[in-house]
Design an enzyme around this catalytic site. Structure first.
Site, short mmCIF file in Angstrom:
data_model
loop_
_atom_site.label_atom_id
_atom_site.label_comp_id
_atom_site.label_asym_id
_atom_site.label_seq_id
_atom_site.Cartn_x
_atom_site.Cartn_y
_atom_site.Cartn_z
N GLY A 11 10.76 -127.53 50.73
CA GLY A 11 11.74 -127.86 51.76
C GLY A 11 12.87 -126.84 51.77
N ALA A 22 21.09 -111.92 47.93
CA ALA A 22 21.57 -111.49 46.63
C ALA A 22 20.47 -110.81 45.82
CB ALA A 22 22.11 -112.68 45.85
N ARG A 72 4.26 -125.53 52.53
CA ARG A 72 3.72 -126.22 51.36
C ARG A 72 2.24 -125.88 51.25
NH1 ARG A 72 7.66 -129.73 49.82
NH2 ARG A 72 9.11 -130.45 51.42
N ASP A 103 11.30 -128.63 42.79
CA ASP A 103 10.41 -129.01 41.69
C ASP A 103 9.00 -128.45 41.86
OD1 ASP A 103 10.18 -131.17 39.31
OD2 ASP A 103 8.36 -131.24 40.52
N THR A 125 17.33 -126.66 46.58
CA THR A 125 16.93 -127.97 47.08
C THR A 125 18.17 -128.83 47.28
OG1 THR A 125 15.82 -130.07 46.50
CG2 THR A 125 16.47 -128.66 44.68
N ASP A 127 18.35 -131.96 47.06
CA ASP A 127 18.31 -133.20 46.27
C ASP A 127 19.06 -133.12 44.94
OD1 ASP A 127 16.83 -134.54 48.16
OD2 ASP A 127 14.90 -134.02 47.27
N ASP A 129 17.99 -132.18 42.07
CA ASP A 129 17.16 -132.86 41.07
C ASP A 129 16.43 -131.92 40.12
OD1 ASP A 129 15.45 -131.81 42.95
OD2 ASP A 129 14.17 -133.58 43.10
N ARG A 171 14.09 -138.87 47.48
CA ARG A 171 12.90 -139.66 47.15
C ARG A 171 12.90 -140.10 45.69
NH1 ARG A 171 9.60 -136.46 49.26
NH2 ARG A 171 9.06 -135.25 47.40
#
Length: 318
Positions: A11, A22, A72, A103, A125, A127, A129, A171
């Site tokens: 994503g 960079a 993906r 991830d 990301t 999220d 996470d 999620r």
């Protein structure tokens, strides 16, 4: 190393372009060449490569999304596909790779490193996470997008004396819901890491109503349940609500200054790691300092919610 590649995968998140910029400019500064890999791991397998010059990454630091595009690829989980990608990179003269993503992207990066191709992960990301880093690229921008939406929805909730359920992304991780809920003054925040207590939530809403409160905001992370599911549960409890699902609006937009700086620092550090002929590393930020650590650490621990912040959100929403 004299030639490296860079790709974005999974994503998209605001700040990915700043990270790509960079990587390219840091490498060129040190007289290295950079190959842009288009369409993520799918493009890596198919050889969608382009040698990037300084001008190719000009005027992108302020843009959301990713100039390299993303896709993906379930096929890339297979050993054969990974070996094909390595063969493509070596044929193009690449000696290392920077992977910007979440991830799933990190799993691909680890697989390449374990097969002998030096790869470094940069956390992109919304999220937040990725284990081992305090913040990920895009998280701050997504937060500001959600907070702006909460503020506007609250205006309507106040005007019509209503309870609103706002569904945000997350999620498996509730960081967006928690941070945005606390910053937006939400009365209830539901996250995947904590058990959902509907009765407690209903009591909190009723207490507020009894003291004269006529509107409430509930933030629910998508990993808990959908906003419409929660609406139906609350309706059975006698609480009428309205629903707003923010969806992919959270991924877009111009990155905040924080995300631009974070992405610039992390992208540059990834190049420094490869300059030392080291792979299998992840770049992160800890206590305001940019670090790199073993990619395996990302998968050896679980993502943990900030319990002190979660407790505070409950104390302030009485």
């Amino acid at each position: 190393m004299k030639k490296i590649g860079v790709l974005t995968s999974g994503g998209d998140s605001p700040g990915m372009n700043a990270a790509v910029r960079a990587v390219v400019r840091k490498a060129i500064y040190h007289e290295m060449e950079v190959v842009g890999v288009y369409q993520g791991y799918q493009g890596l397998m198919e050889g969608e490569f382009k040698l990037l010059e300084i001008g190719d990454v000009g005027d992108i630091i302020q843009r959301g999304g990713t100039m390299l595009h993303s896709a993906r690829s379930l096929e890339f989980k297979e050993d054969e596909a990974q070996l094909q990608a390595i063969e493509r990179m070596r044929a193009a003269g690449m000696e290392g790779l920077v992977v910007i993503g979440g991830d799933g992207s990190y799993r691909g990066a680890l697989a390449l490193s374990e097969k002998g191709f030096p790869t470094v992960g940069v956390p992109g990301t919304i999220d937040n996470d990725i284990r081992g880093t305090d913040y990920t690229i895009g998280f701050d921008t997504a937060l500001n997008t959600v907070i702006e939406a909460i503020d506007k929805i609250r205006d309507t909730a106040t005007s019509h004396d209503r309870t609103f359920v706002i569904e945000v992304m997350g999620r498996d991780a509730g960081d967006i819901a928690l941070w945005a809920g606390l910053a937006g003054g939400a009365e209830t925040i539901l996250v995947p890491e904590e058990a959902t207590n509907i009765d407690e939530m209903v009591k909190r809403l009723q207490r507020g109503k009894e003291r004269g409160k006529k509107h409430s905001i509930i933030i629910v992370a998508e990993g808990v349940m959908s906003a419409n599911e929660l609406k139906n549960i609350l309706l059975d409890k006698g609480i009428d609500t309205r629903v707003s699902v923010l969806g992919h609006i959270q991924r877009g937009g111009s990155p905040t200054a924080r995300d631009r700086v974070l992405a610039s620092m992390m992208g540059a550090h990834a190049v420094e790691v490869l300059m030392n002929n080291v792979g299998g590393r992840a770049v992160g930020i800890r206590n305001q300092a940019v670090v790199d650590y073993d990619l395996k650490e990302v998968f050896e621990t679980e993502h943990h919610l900030d319990q002190a912040m979660f407790k505070l959100s409950k104390e302030l929403s009485i």
